[in-house]
Design an enzyme around this catalytic site. Structure first.
Site, short mmCIF file in Angstrom:
data_model
loop_
_atom_site.label_atom_id
_atom_site.label_comp_id
_atom_site.label_asym_id
_atom_site.label_seq_id
_atom_site.Cartn_x
_atom_site.Cartn_y
_atom_site.Cartn_z
N GLN A 61 8.93 39.60 59.19
CA GLN A 61 10.25 39.53 59.81
C GLN A 61 11.14 40.70 59.41
O GLN A 61 11.71 41.39 60.25
CB GLN A 61 10.94 38.22 59.39
CG GLN A 61 10.29 36.96 59.90
CD GLN A 61 10.95 35.70 59.36
OE1 GLN A 61 11.75 35.75 58.42
NE2 GLN A 61 10.62 34.57 59.95
N GLY A 63 11.08 43.95 57.87
CA GLY A 63 10.97 45.31 58.37
C GLY A 63 10.04 46.15 57.54
O GLY A 63 9.20 45.66 56.80
N GLU A 127 17.18 44.89 51.55
CA GLU A 127 16.50 43.69 51.08
C GLU A 127 16.46 43.72 49.57
O GLU A 127 16.91 44.68 48.93
CB GLU A 127 15.09 43.59 51.68
CG GLU A 127 15.09 43.34 53.18
CD GLU A 127 13.69 43.15 53.75
OE1 GLU A 127 12.72 43.24 52.98
OE2 GLU A 127 13.57 42.91 54.95
N ASP A 226 -11.01 36.50 52.62
CA ASP A 226 -12.37 36.89 53.00
C ASP A 226 -12.74 38.30 52.53
O ASP A 226 -13.87 38.54 52.09
CB ASP A 226 -12.53 36.82 54.53
CG ASP A 226 -12.13 35.47 55.09
OD1 ASP A 226 -12.47 34.45 54.47
OD2 ASP A 226 -11.45 35.44 56.14
N HIS A 247 7.45 34.02 47.96
CA HIS A 247 8.70 34.37 48.62
C HIS A 247 9.75 33.34 48.25
O HIS A 247 9.51 32.13 48.33
CB HIS A 247 8.52 34.42 50.15
CG HIS A 247 9.61 35.18 50.83
ND1 HIS A 247 10.89 34.70 50.96
CD2 HIS A 247 9.62 36.41 51.40
CE1 HIS A 247 11.64 35.59 51.59
NE2 HIS A 247 10.89 36.64 51.86
N ARG A 296 12.09 39.96 44.25
CA ARG A 296 11.67 38.62 44.66
C ARG A 296 11.24 37.73 43.51
O ARG A 296 11.47 36.53 43.52
CB ARG A 296 10.55 38.72 45.69
CG ARG A 296 11.04 39.19 47.03
CD ARG A 296 9.91 39.35 48.02
NE ARG A 296 10.45 39.74 49.32
CZ ARG A 296 9.70 40.07 50.36
NH1 ARG A 296 8.38 40.08 50.25
NH2 ARG A 296 10.25 40.41 51.50
N HIS A 357 3.26 34.03 49.21
CA HIS A 357 3.60 34.98 50.27
C HIS A 357 2.69 36.19 50.32
O HIS A 357 2.20 36.56 51.38
CB HIS A 357 5.05 35.43 50.07
CG HIS A 357 5.55 36.37 51.13
ND1 HIS A 357 5.57 36.05 52.47
CD2 HIS A 357 6.06 37.62 51.04
CE1 HIS A 357 6.07 37.05 53.15
NE2 HIS A 357 6.37 38.03 52.32
N GLU A 381 -2.95 44.46 52.48
CA GLU A 381 -2.82 43.44 51.43
C GLU A 381 -4.11 43.18 50.69
O GLU A 381 -4.09 42.77 49.53
CB GLU A 381 -2.29 42.14 52.03
CG GLU A 381 -1.90 41.11 50.99
CD GLU A 381 -1.23 39.88 51.58
OE1 GLU A 381 -0.96 38.93 50.81
OE2 GLU A 381 -0.97 39.85 52.80
N ARG A 392 5.52 43.20 44.35
CA ARG A 392 5.78 44.11 45.47
C ARG A 392 7.27 44.17 45.81
O ARG A 392 7.93 43.14 45.93
CB ARG A 392 5.01 43.64 46.71
CG ARG A 392 5.33 44.44 47.97
CD ARG A 392 4.48 43.98 49.12
NE ARG A 392 4.78 42.65 49.57
CZ ARG A 392 5.71 42.33 50.49
NH1 ARG A 392 6.44 43.28 51.02
NH2 ARG A 392 5.89 41.08 50.87
#
Length: 568
Positions: A61, A63, A127, A226, A247, A296, A357, A381, A392
């Protein structure tokens, strides 16, 4: 290079195709790598688990972060990233990211991505952890969807070969242990069906994350680890898997909610929303200089502490002061998700709680995305490039996918890997990785949520390790006694991959006896730079046990075997 020889139980490949490069994954990292490889004249095949536009990228969401604004510099972006990474970032990797990032974003725009603008310039927001407005966004809060749209359209416009609805199984190698392609299972749709193979001397893993290892996550259902599991079976090193970012603000749907949960972007806080408790108190004020816009891990810990203090199931995000017009134009996706669940953020605070997250660790790579298996690359990721460290920085993920995908494509084209004709050797009959039942997926998720979630301890992790080992042992005993385990199929392969990454995560979290970044040990609440400014590296032994060791931060990136092709 010696591979483990471990493979998933699966039928023999019934079909095969040849390529120079096979890219596994169709998010920003995978499709960027594929487009750059194709532009370099390499025969490229894209394999993706669902549809081309169905990966984690489209759910992003907030950016993409880059020093694109007036007064901002890569050096400032580097500083914010290093602070968020809590002492474990590789500074050279971060410098590469922030210096090459702005041009990579511009090339993404040239590919067709349309970002929001204000007065003819990119509209940038803030952010958590950023001291500057450097987050470019699209559609208000639909950045990932726009990036995915642009890249998918570019891939289709160029007529690239794609295999959708295909779960990758194992890496194929030649007699020297070099990459020779992958086996995969096409799930009943598309050009092929059943188990087959793509023979290629270069494989790019861009399979995304492993959020489904927890009961509540922002990740889609396909995020079952995987790529990390495949790399481990192939003998690659995995690093820093204990650093799973939770998150802070995920829409709380009830204590029994499982699976993918709606994300409430950090950009909402970047535009001025406040975190409050049930009494309306802004509890993050005074905990960090940036309050709600702290990194975060700090915000997730702040929310969790307040929940524990008040015996509450969630906190609240208050953005009523935005008004209806701002919600409708800046955050239409989040507004629709909230209203679909009976919450109107225009008139009421949003109930939020942390949920799994992003995996800051993954398959260990160097600055060109090369893993410790010759010919196997990783980006996005699934990879551990050294950029994220212990936590991160918000919106660095899309940028990392872009930058490292481009570097991988350049490396494959430059070192002549595509000149080698892969000669896969048959997998040995043993050892075989015993399969978990489909029901094991839910057991794994509950074990991990209870023992290795936001708040961990030696006791909770040891209990989780024992429970996970029991699942693994039961499957091994069934294999030994009956010559088989669960029926081979997508559900059992996914559950087996989840158990593999869960065991690695818990082993690393149990070993790291400190609190750092998004790894929070309540029994070891302090950061310990004397003993633990180190990376934890895990490999899989041929007997399916884990080999765990630590390495100094100066040993990142790893020393890799030669990637160049040998004489034929």
């Amino acid at each position: 290079m010696t591979t483990t020889g471990i493979r998933l139980h699966a039928p023999a490949a019934g079909w095969s195709i040849a390529a120079d490069v096979v890219v596994v994954g169709s998010g920003v990292a995978g499709l960027t790598a594929a487009l750059r490889c194709e532009a370099a004249g390499l025969r490229t095949v894209v394999v993706t688990k669902a549809r081309l536009d169905d990966g984690s990228t489209r759910w992003a969401q907030g950016g993409i972060a880059a020093a694109l604004g007036e007064g901002d510099t890569p050096e400032q972006h580097l500083d914010d990233t290093l602070v968020a990474g809590a002492g474990l970032c590789d500074e050279d990797a971060v410098r590469l990211l922030v210096t090459e990032g702005p041009d990579a974003v511009r090339r993404l725009i040239e590919t067709g991505a349309r970002f929001d603008e204000s007065e003819g310039e990119l509209a940038l927001t803030r952010e958590g952890g950023h001291h500057r407005r450097r987050i470019a966004h699209a559609g208000g809060d639909a950045t990932g969807a726009e990036i995915s749209r642009a890249l998918v359209e570019a891939v289709r416009a160029r007529g690239m070969r794609t295999i959708e609805n295909a779960l990758v199984l194992d890496l194929l190698t030649d007699a020297e242990g070099r990459t020779a392609g992958v086996t995969l299972h096409v799930m009943g749709e598309g050009q092929h069906d059943g188990v087959g193979a793509v023979h290629a001397p270069a494989v790019v893993l861009a399979t995304g994350g492993m959020g489904q290892v927890f009961s509540a996550t922002t990740n889609p259902s396909v995020s079952t680890g995987d790529g990390v599991a495949l790399a481990l079976r192939a003998g690659a090193e995995v690093s820093d898997l204990e650093f799973v970012q939770f998150h802070p603000t995920v829409l709380f749907l009830g204590p029994d909610a499982e699976g993918q949960q709606p994300l409430v972007s950090e950009a909402v806080r970047g535009e001025g929303a406040h975190l409050i408790d049930a009494d309306g108190v802004r509890f993050m004020v005074g905990q960090h200089e940036l309050a709600e816009l702290a990194p975060r891990d700090i915000v997730a810990k702040g929310i969790t502490r307040r929940m524990l203090e008040q015996d509450a199931e969630h906190m609240y995000l208050d953005a009523r002061h935005f008004g209806a017009e701002m919600w409708e134009h800046r955050f239409p996706t989040i507004l629709a998700a909230c209203r679909a669940h009976g919450i109107d953020p225009v008139t009421a605070p949003i109930p939020v709680a942390p949920a799994a997250h992003y995996a800051s660790g993954g398959v260990r790579t160097d600055s060109h995305g090369r893993t410790t298996v010759p010919g196997l690359y990783a980006c996005g990721e699934v990879a551990c490039t050294g950029v994220h460290g212990a936590n991160r920085l918000a919106s660095n993920s899309l940028l990392e996918g872009l930058v490292y995908a481009e570097r991988i494509a350049a490396d494959i084209a430059a070192n002549g890997l595509h000149a080698r004709v892969p000669q896969p050797v048959p997998h040995p009959e043993t050892p075989e990785h015993p399969l978990q039942t489909p029901q094991a997926r839910f057991s794994i998720q509950r074990i991990m949520t209870g023992g290795a979630g936001v708040l961990r301890s030696a006791g909770s992790l040891a209990k989780a390790a024992d429970q996970l080992q029991r699942l693994h042992t039961d499957a091994r005993e069934a294999l030994a006694e009956n010559g088989r385990t669960a029926e081979a199929g997508v559900d059992t392969w996914e559950a087996t991959n989840l158990l593999c990454v869960a065991r690695v995560l818990v082993a690393a979290a149990l070993l790291r006896e400190e609190t750092r970044g998004c790894h929070w040990r309540e029994d070891r609440p302090e950061r310990d730079d004397t003993a633990w400014r180190r990376h934890i590296v895990v490999t899989l032994n041929p007997d399916r046990t884990l080999a765990v060791h630590t390495t100094d931060t100066t040993d990142f990136p790893p020393t890799l075997p030669t990637q160049a092709p040998q004489e034929q």
